[in-house]
Design a protein around this motif. Sequence first.
Motif, short mmCIF file in Angstrom:
data_model
loop_
_atom_site.label_atom_id
_atom_site.label_comp_id
_atom_site.label_asym_id
_atom_site.label_seq_id
_atom_site.Cartn_x
_atom_site.Cartn_y
_atom_site.Cartn_z
N ASN A 189 0.84 -1.21 0.00
CA ASN A 189 0.00 0.00 0.00
C ASN A 189 0.87 1.25 0.00
O ASN A 189 0.65 2.18 -0.79
CB ASN A 189 -0.91 -0.02 1.23
CG ASN A 189 -1.68 1.28 1.40
OD1 ASN A 189 -2.56 1.62 0.63
ND2 ASN A 189 -1.33 2.02 2.45
N SER A 190 1.87 1.27 0.87
CA SER A 190 2.76 2.44 0.94
C SER A 190 3.60 2.58 -0.33
O SER A 190 3.85 3.68 -0.80
CB SER A 190 3.68 2.31 2.16
OG SER A 190 2.94 2.28 3.35
N LEU A 191 4.01 1.43 -0.90
CA LEU A 191 4.82 1.47 -2.12
C LEU A 191 4.02 2.04 -3.29
O LEU A 191 4.54 2.84 -4.08
CB LEU A 191 5.31 0.07 -2.45
CG LEU A 191 6.22 -0.07 -3.67
CD1 LEU A 191 7.44 0.82 -3.56
CD2 LEU A 191 6.63 -1.54 -3.85
N VAL A 192 2.76 1.65 -3.41
CA VAL A 192 1.89 2.22 -4.46
C VAL A 192 1.81 3.73 -4.29
O VAL A 192 1.90 4.49 -5.26
CB VAL A 192 0.49 1.58 -4.42
CG1 VAL A 192 -0.49 2.37 -5.28
CG2 VAL A 192 0.55 0.14 -4.88
N GLY A 193 1.65 4.18 -3.03
CA GLY A 193 1.60 5.62 -2.78
C GLY A 193 2.88 6.32 -3.18
O GLY A 193 2.85 7.41 -3.77
N GLY A 194 4.03 5.70 -2.87
CA GLY A 194 5.31 6.30 -3.21
C GLY A 194 5.54 6.39 -4.71
O GLY A 194 6.05 7.40 -5.22
N ILE A 195 5.15 5.35 -5.44
CA ILE A 195 5.33 5.35 -6.89
C ILE A 195 4.41 6.37 -7.55
O ILE A 195 4.81 7.12 -8.45
CB ILE A 195 5.08 3.94 -7.46
CG1 ILE A 195 6.19 3.00 -7.00
CG2 ILE A 195 5.00 3.97 -8.99
CD1 ILE A 195 5.92 1.54 -7.29
N MET A 196 3.16 6.43 -7.09
CA MET A 196 2.21 7.37 -7.68
C MET A 196 2.58 8.82 -7.39
O MET A 196 2.27 9.72 -8.16
CB MET A 196 0.80 7.07 -7.18
CG MET A 196 0.23 5.75 -7.67
SD MET A 196 0.10 5.67 -9.48
CE MET A 196 -1.30 6.77 -9.74
N GLN A 197 3.29 9.04 -6.29
CA GLN A 197 3.77 10.38 -5.98
C GLN A 197 4.81 10.83 -7.01
O GLN A 197 4.88 12.00 -7.39
CB GLN A 197 4.38 10.41 -4.57
CG GLN A 197 4.89 11.77 -4.12
CD GLN A 197 3.80 12.82 -4.01
OE1 GLN A 197 2.66 12.51 -3.66
NE2 GLN A 197 4.14 14.06 -4.32
N ILE A 198 5.61 9.88 -7.48
CA ILE A 198 6.63 10.19 -8.50
C ILE A 198 6.01 10.27 -9.89
O ILE A 198 6.35 11.15 -10.69
CB ILE A 198 7.74 9.11 -8.48
CG1 ILE A 198 8.44 9.09 -7.12
CG2 ILE A 198 8.75 9.36 -9.60
CD1 ILE A 198 9.40 7.92 -6.93
N ALA A 199 5.08 9.35 -10.17
CA ALA A 199 4.47 9.26 -11.51
C ALA A 199 3.24 10.15 -11.61
O ALA A 199 2.14 9.69 -11.91
CB ALA A 199 4.12 7.81 -11.81
N GLN A 200 3.43 11.43 -11.40
CA GLN A 200 2.32 12.38 -11.44
C GLN A 200 1.76 12.48 -12.86
O GLN A 200 2.50 12.37 -13.85
CB GLN A 200 2.79 13.76 -10.99
CG GLN A 200 3.14 13.85 -9.51
CD GLN A 200 1.92 13.78 -8.61
OE1 GLN A 200 0.83 14.23 -8.99
NE2 GLN A 200 2.08 13.21 -7.44
N PRO A 201 0.45 12.66 -13.01
CA PRO A 201 -0.14 12.84 -14.34
C PRO A 201 0.55 13.97 -15.11
O PRO A 201 0.79 15.05 -14.56
CB PRO A 201 -1.59 13.20 -14.04
CG PRO A 201 -1.87 12.54 -12.72
CD PRO A 201 -0.58 12.66 -11.95
N GLY A 202 0.91 13.69 -16.34
CA GLY A 202 1.58 14.69 -17.16
C GLY A 202 3.09 14.66 -17.07
O GLY A 202 3.77 15.25 -17.91
N SER A 203 3.63 13.96 -16.06
CA SER A 203 5.08 13.86 -15.95
C SER A 203 5.61 12.82 -16.92
O SER A 203 4.86 12.00 -17.46
CB SER A 203 5.47 13.47 -14.51
OG SER A 203 5.07 12.13 -14.25
N GLU A 204 6.91 12.83 -17.15
CA GLU A 204 7.51 11.85 -18.06
C GLU A 204 7.38 10.44 -17.50
O GLU A 204 7.16 9.49 -18.25
CB GLU A 204 8.98 12.19 -18.31
CG GLU A 204 9.59 11.41 -19.46
CD GLU A 204 10.92 11.98 -19.93
OE1 GLU A 204 11.59 11.28 -20.72
OE2 GLU A 204 11.27 13.09 -19.50
#
Length: 320
Positions: A189-204
Amino acid sequence: MADKPSKALVLYGDGLPRFVHSSHTHLHSFASKASCGFLTLPNAPPSEGEDERSVREFAVLLDACQACLNMIGHTSELECQEKSVIPTLSDRFMGMRAALITNNSMMKSFGGKLGFTTLQLNELSGTNDSLAELSIDVLASELLKLLGFQDGKMVEACQYDLVFLHIGAGEKMVHERQKAVANDVEYINSLVGGIMQIAQPGSEVGSRLHLSVLMSYGCVSEADDSDLSVLISTDEKNSFLSKLIPHQSYTMKGENPRNDVRHHCPMLIAQWQYAVTRKDMAEKFSFKDFKEHGGNLVIPADRFLYEVAFKLWKAPKYGA
């Protein structure tokens, strides 16, 4: 379909869905953005051990069941010799480079035979830390780095096209599993949150990362888990039209019915890539929500890797 090949990260929670609850907000938030559904598995053979089950279900995801049977001794030596050599993932999917990260030694051995570069979690972090001690930020960053994402950018010299992280109780003793699995769900659960924080919509990262979160139920019983069935119940059928309902597509392979389909306790799957995957009406990472509101419905688990490979431009067509 993206205008450039994606990189795929698969987070596979082995035996975890029963332990997902309302406090796992990152998983539920991910499901609300993703395309959700089910992957059906074949029935388990009799007297199957826990590690054998983990490897077999992983093999189904890779459409490599014969290789699994050969490895765990369910075919004779003569039958193994008569079978052609099992091709690697690179052979099957246009040079695809893949890594498997797991602490399960049997799965690690099997992955190596299929051409995965196999790693343990402590090798990834460069420490001797256990899963519970690994920093989420460090693990998220290292996973994305394997796929060529650094500092929010895509670099050309990446190691892998696909990274498969297996998290589950694995080889622990039975009395340790319940606590271990609960900790594993919290970690994923925490890992999904961490990855989604990096993979913001519109980012590379967001536009090039294809993220799948899978969860299997582990050892199951149809009698105990009848409420987790993907079959259309008789109550949901119109009695006047019931004879006209065709076979559901997940029960077919080409023109022929699949002879071994487990309708209860399928894998839960949620997939997301910004501006590539569809968003459905699911709001929670749960069987009930996926069944009522998921957009992917039900597909056989052995079709999973083909779908992912298409997003990586490593398969000629969707579901090939």
